[in-house]
Write a protein that holds these residues in place. Structure first.
Motif, PDB file in Angstrom:
ATOM      1  N   ASP A 122       0.806  -1.215   0.000  1.00 21.22           N
ATOM      2  CA  ASP A 122       0.000   0.000   0.000  1.00 21.22           C
ATOM      3  C   ASP A 122       0.840   1.267   0.000  1.00 21.22           C
ATOM      4  OD1 ASP A 122       1.002  -0.068   2.555  1.00 21.22           O
ATOM      5  OD2 ASP A 122      -0.943  -0.062   3.584  1.00 21.22           O
ATOM      6  N   HIS A 123       2.139   1.154  -0.323  1.00 22.42           N
ATOM      7  CA  HIS A 123       2.960   2.347  -0.420  1.00 22.42           C
ATOM      8  C   HIS A 123       3.802   2.282  -1.690  1.00 22.42           C
ATOM      9  CE1 HIS A 123       5.303  -0.598   2.002  1.00 22.42           C
ATOM     10  NE2 HIS A 123       6.317  -0.166   1.283  1.00 22.42           N
ATOM     11  N   LEU A 124       4.481   3.367  -2.005  1.00 23.51           N
ATOM     12  CA  LEU A 124       5.209   3.481  -3.274  1.00 23.51           C
ATOM     13  C   LEU A 124       6.647   3.001  -3.134  1.00 23.51           C
ATOM     14  CD1 LEU A 124       3.913   6.992  -4.369  1.00 23.51           C
ATOM     15  CD2 LEU A 124       3.300   4.793  -5.397  1.00 23.51           C
ATOM     16  N   ALA A 125       7.099   2.287  -4.163  1.00 22.67           N
ATOM     17  CA  ALA A 125       8.449   1.737  -4.173  1.00 22.67           C
ATOM     18  C   ALA A 125       9.094   2.011  -5.527  1.00 22.67           C
ATOM     19  CB  ALA A 125       8.405   0.237  -3.881  1.00 22.67           C
ATOM     20  N   GLY A 126      10.278   1.447  -5.733  1.00 24.59           N
ATOM     21  CA  GLY A 126      11.014   1.691  -6.963  1.00 24.59           C
ATOM     22  C   GLY A 126      11.662   3.067  -6.920  1.00 24.59           C
ATOM     23  N   ARG A 127      12.138   3.536  -8.085  1.00 23.13           N
ATOM     24  CA  ARG A 127      12.794   4.845  -8.122  1.00 23.13           C
ATOM     25  C   ARG A 127      11.854   5.948  -7.662  1.00 23.13           C
ATOM     26  NH1 ARG A 127      15.092   2.681 -12.827  1.00 23.13           N
ATOM     27  NH2 ARG A 127      13.665   3.787 -14.214  1.00 23.13           N
ATOM     28  N   LEU A 128      10.559   5.816  -7.970  1.00 21.50           N
ATOM     29  CA  LEU A 128       9.589   6.828  -7.557  1.00 21.50           C
ATOM     30  C   LEU A 128       9.518   6.911  -6.033  1.00 21.50           C
ATOM     31  CD1 LEU A 128       7.322   8.848  -8.084  1.00 21.50           C
ATOM     32  CD2 LEU A 128       5.743   6.915  -8.301  1.00 21.50           C
ATOM     33  N   GLY A 129       9.339   5.761  -5.372  1.00 23.64           N
ATOM     34  CA  GLY A 129       9.243   5.760  -3.917  1.00 23.64           C
ATOM     35  C   GLY A 129      10.508   6.265  -3.252  1.00 23.64           C
ATOM     36  N   LEU A 158      -0.971  17.998   1.289  1.00 24.49           N
ATOM     37  CA  LEU A 158      -1.790  16.890   0.791  1.00 24.49           C
ATOM     38  C   LEU A 158      -3.169  16.812   1.433  1.00 24.49           C
ATOM     39  CD1 LEU A 158       0.942  14.070   0.709  1.00 24.49           C
ATOM     40  CD2 LEU A 158       0.120  15.465  -1.208  1.00 24.49           C
ATOM     41  N   GLY A 159      -3.419  17.651   2.425  1.00 24.93           N
ATOM     42  CA  GLY A 159      -4.719  17.619   3.081  1.00 24.93           C
ATOM     43  C   GLY A 159      -4.928  16.385   3.936  1.00 24.93           C
ATOM     44  N   ILE A 160      -3.838  15.823   4.461  1.00 22.10           N
ATOM     45  CA  ILE A 160      -3.907  14.631   5.306  1.00 22.10           C
ATOM     46  C   ILE A 160      -3.558  15.050   6.732  1.00 22.10           C
ATOM     47  CG2 ILE A 160      -2.994  12.321   5.725  1.00 22.10           C
ATOM     48  CD1 ILE A 160      -2.288  12.187   2.745  1.00 22.10           C
ATOM     49  N   LEU A 165       0.180   8.542   1.714  1.00 24.78           N
ATOM     50  CA  LEU A 165       0.780   9.261   0.587  1.00 24.78           C
ATOM     51  C   LEU A 165       0.432   8.575  -0.723  1.00 24.78           C
ATOM     52  CD1 LEU A 165       2.768  11.417  -0.517  1.00 24.78           C
ATOM     53  CD2 LEU A 165       4.601   9.776  -0.105  1.00 24.78           C
ATOM     54  N   CYS A 166       0.567   7.256  -0.768  1.00 28.25           N
ATOM     55  CA  CYS A 166       0.246   6.504  -1.978  1.00 28.25           C
ATOM     56  C   CYS A 166      -1.221   6.681  -2.347  1.00 28.25           C
ATOM     57  CB  CYS A 166       0.589   5.035  -1.767  1.00 28.25           C
ATOM     58  SG  CYS A 166       0.283   3.978  -3.203  1.00 28.25           S
ATOM     59  N   ASP A 167      -2.101   6.567  -1.362  1.00 29.43           N
ATOM     60  CA  ASP A 167      -3.533   6.746  -1.612  1.00 29.43           C
ATOM     61  C   ASP A 167      -3.827   8.110  -2.234  1.00 29.43           C
ATOM     62  OD1 ASP A 167      -4.194   4.268  -0.637  1.00 29.43           O
ATOM     63  OD2 ASP A 167      -4.797   4.988   1.349  1.00 29.43           O
ATOM     64  N   ARG A 168      -3.217   9.141  -1.666  1.00 27.99           N
ATOM     65  CA  ARG A 168      -3.512  10.498  -2.136  1.00 27.99           C
ATOM     66  C   ARG A 168      -2.987  10.719  -3.547  1.00 27.99           C
ATOM     67  NH1 ARG A 168      -5.546  14.495   0.799  1.00 27.99           N
ATOM     68  NH2 ARG A 168      -6.708  12.630   1.494  1.00 27.99           N
ATOM     69  N   HIS A 210      -4.738  11.328  -9.171  1.00 26.01           N
ATOM     70  CA  HIS A 210      -4.261  10.937 -10.502  1.00 26.01           C
ATOM     71  C   HIS A 210      -2.883  11.510 -10.804  1.00 26.01           C
ATOM     72  CE1 HIS A 210      -8.243   9.331 -11.118  1.00 26.01           C
ATOM     73  NE2 HIS A 210      -8.787  10.511 -10.936  1.00 26.01           N
ATOM     74  N   TRP A 211      -2.099  11.703  -9.766  1.00 24.53           N
ATOM     75  CA  TRP A 211      -0.709  12.091  -9.951  1.00 24.53           C
ATOM     76  C   TRP A 211       0.124  10.867 -10.280  1.00 24.53           C
ATOM     77  CZ3 TRP A 211      -0.116  15.726  -5.080  1.00 24.53           C
ATOM     78  CH2 TRP A 211      -0.856  16.889  -5.308  1.00 24.53           C
ATOM     79  N   VAL A 212      -0.372   9.725  -9.873  1.00 23.20           N
ATOM     80  CA  VAL A 212       0.230   8.439 -10.197  1.00 23.20           C
ATOM     81  C   VAL A 212      -0.881   7.526 -10.687  1.00 23.20           C
ATOM     82  CG1 VAL A 212       1.263   6.358  -9.181  1.00 23.20           C
ATOM     83  CG2 VAL A 212       2.181   8.591  -8.584  1.00 23.20           C
ATOM     84  N   ARG A 213      -0.623   6.757 -11.730  1.00 21.96           N
ATOM     85  CA  ARG A 213      -1.617   5.823 -12.274  1.00 21.96           C
ATOM     86  C   ARG A 213      -1.011   4.425 -12.358  1.00 21.96           C
ATOM     87  NH1 ARG A 213      -6.145   8.119 -14.573  1.00 21.96           N
ATOM     88  NH2 ARG A 213      -6.032  10.359 -15.068  1.00 21.96           N
ATOM     89  N   ARG A 214      -1.866   3.443 -12.153  1.00 19.33           N
ATOM     90  CA  ARG A 214      -1.427   2.061 -12.310  1.00 19.33           C
ATOM     91  C   ARG A 214      -1.253   1.743 -13.790  1.00 19.33           C
ATOM     92  NH1 ARG A 214      -1.562  -0.912  -7.714  1.00 19.33           N
ATOM     93  NH2 ARG A 214      -2.837  -0.126  -5.986  1.00 19.33           N
ATOM     94  N   ILE A 215      -0.293   0.877 -14.067  1.00 19.57           N
ATOM     95  CA  ILE A 215      -0.078   0.381 -15.421  1.00 19.57           C
ATOM     96  C   ILE A 215      -0.711  -0.996 -15.506  1.00 19.57           C
ATOM     97  CG2 ILE A 215       1.622  -0.270 -17.160  1.00 19.57           C
ATOM     98  CD1 ILE A 215       3.573   1.672 -15.902  1.00 19.57           C
ATOM     99  N   GLY A 216      -1.772  -1.119 -16.260  1.00 18.56           N
ATOM    100  CA  GLY A 216      -2.437  -2.401 -16.403  1.00 18.56           C
ATOM    101  C   GLY A 216      -3.015  -2.877 -15.083  1.00 18.56           C
ATOM    102  N   SER A 217      -2.854  -4.163 -14.791  1.00 20.78           N
ATOM    103  CA  SER A 217      -3.491  -4.767 -13.629  1.00 20.78           C
ATOM    104  C   SER A 217      -2.500  -5.151 -12.536  1.00 20.78           C
ATOM    105  CB  SER A 217      -4.252  -6.030 -14.060  1.00 20.78           C
ATOM    106  OG  SER A 217      -3.358  -6.965 -14.648  1.00 20.78           O
ATOM    107  N   GLY A 218      -1.243  -4.727 -12.674  1.00 24.54           N
ATOM    108  CA  GLY A 218      -0.240  -5.184 -11.727  1.00 24.54           C
ATOM    109  C   GLY A 218       0.244  -4.106 -10.790  1.00 24.54           C
ATOM    110  N   ARG A 219       1.473  -4.283 -10.292  1.00 22.16           N
ATOM    111  CA  ARG A 219       2.035  -3.395  -9.290  1.00 22.16           C
ATOM    112  C   ARG A 219       2.651  -2.136  -9.870  1.00 22.16           C
ATOM    113  NH1 ARG A 219       6.284  -6.635  -5.908  1.00 22.16           N
ATOM    114  NH2 ARG A 219       6.282  -4.676  -4.742  1.00 22.16           N
TER     115      ARG A 219
END
Length: 263
Positions: free
Chosen positions: A134-141, A174-176, A210-213, A218-227
């Motif tokens: 439920d959080h962001l990983a990879g170069r972005l995270g 972020l309004g959180i 952060l990931c949810d927001r 729509h600052w981040v979008r999923r690619i297809g059906s995966g991670r």
């Protein structure tokens, strides 16, 4: 069998040491099968899968998938429920996801490069940005975590914590509100060792919110059906304004929407 709590201390438990050893062995046995391990890694996308979807993903018979899912559920790694004739499963908790991601981070990178354009594109997309439960990983995270640390929003000295300035940033940027960053026994912030970048990204309640927001706006979008996820143009502008992140310099820019990444 419920996984042994992360804060348990076998060394201080005296005669309980052998009991912890037996529990650890049972937990390891659950992941010591290629199919069960593949199921768990697929479920790191944080969503519920049907038994049939997981069987197709791992290329095993439905009956075989059912047997493995029962073992994982009884072992406390997965949670399941039935809806109509479908059996849905997901990881039992964020702690299970953190355990899996940590184990993968200790593995050496694959020595054999992905075969084919689709596999190579999928691997590149996951490395660029993905969800870790439920959080962001990879170069972005990692880029977000580094920027937050550089601005004094996250303190990585002697631990991993959200600062007062960080909590204000979540509220103002972020309004959180601070109350939303508290969630039972889960830490507000923790470092999760990224298995592609080999450096920590932000996990815990703050990482999840952060990931949810970012997905919600729509600052981040999923690619297809995966991670895999990609940074949108609006997201790139927002992260530049909020954290000073240059998406091109950070290697976050994607020339195309990318493949339908599953794993």
């Amino acid at each position: 069998m419920t996984p042994t709590p992360a804060n348990a201390s076998p060394a201080s438990s005296g005669s309980d040491g052998p009991a912890y050893g037996a529990e650890l062995a049972r937990l390891a046995a659950l992941l010591a099968d290629r199919t069960r391990a593949a199921f768990c890694l697929a479920l790191l996308d944080g969503r519920a899968w049907t038994a049939g979807e997981l069987a197709a993903y791992a290329q095993v018979a439905p009956s075989t998938a059912s047997e493995h899912l029962t073992r994982l559920t009884e072992g406390g790694l997965l949670a399941e429920w039935h809806q109509g004739r479908h059996r849905y499963v997901r990881l039992a908790s964020p702690r299970v996801a953190e355990l899996l991601e940590s184990l993968v981070a200790h593995l050496d990178p694959p020595t054999t490069p992905p075969r084919g354009l689709r596999a190579a594109s999928a691997s590149a997309a996951l490395a660029r940005g993905r969800t870790c439960y439920d959080h962001l990983a990879g170069r972005l995270g990692v880029a977000i975590t580094d920027a937050m640390t550089g601005r004094g929003l996250v303190d990585q000295d002697g631990g991993f914590a959200l600062t007062d300035a960080g909590r204000e940033w979540f509220a103002d940027g972020l309004g959180i509100e601070a109350a939303a960053l508290r969630s039972g026994r889960r830490p507000q912030a923790r470092g999760c060792l990224d298995w592609t970048e080999r450096r920590p990204h932000l996990a815990g309640t703050a990482g999840a919110r952060l990931c949810d927001r970012l997905l919600e706006r729509h600052w981040v979008r999923r690619i297809g059906s995966g991670r895999a996820v990609r940074l949108t143009p609006d997201g790139a502008r927002a992260l530049h304004d909020l954290l000073g992140i240059d998406d091109a310099a950070a290697g976050l820019r994607c020339a195309s929407p990318g493949p339908n990444v599953v794993g």
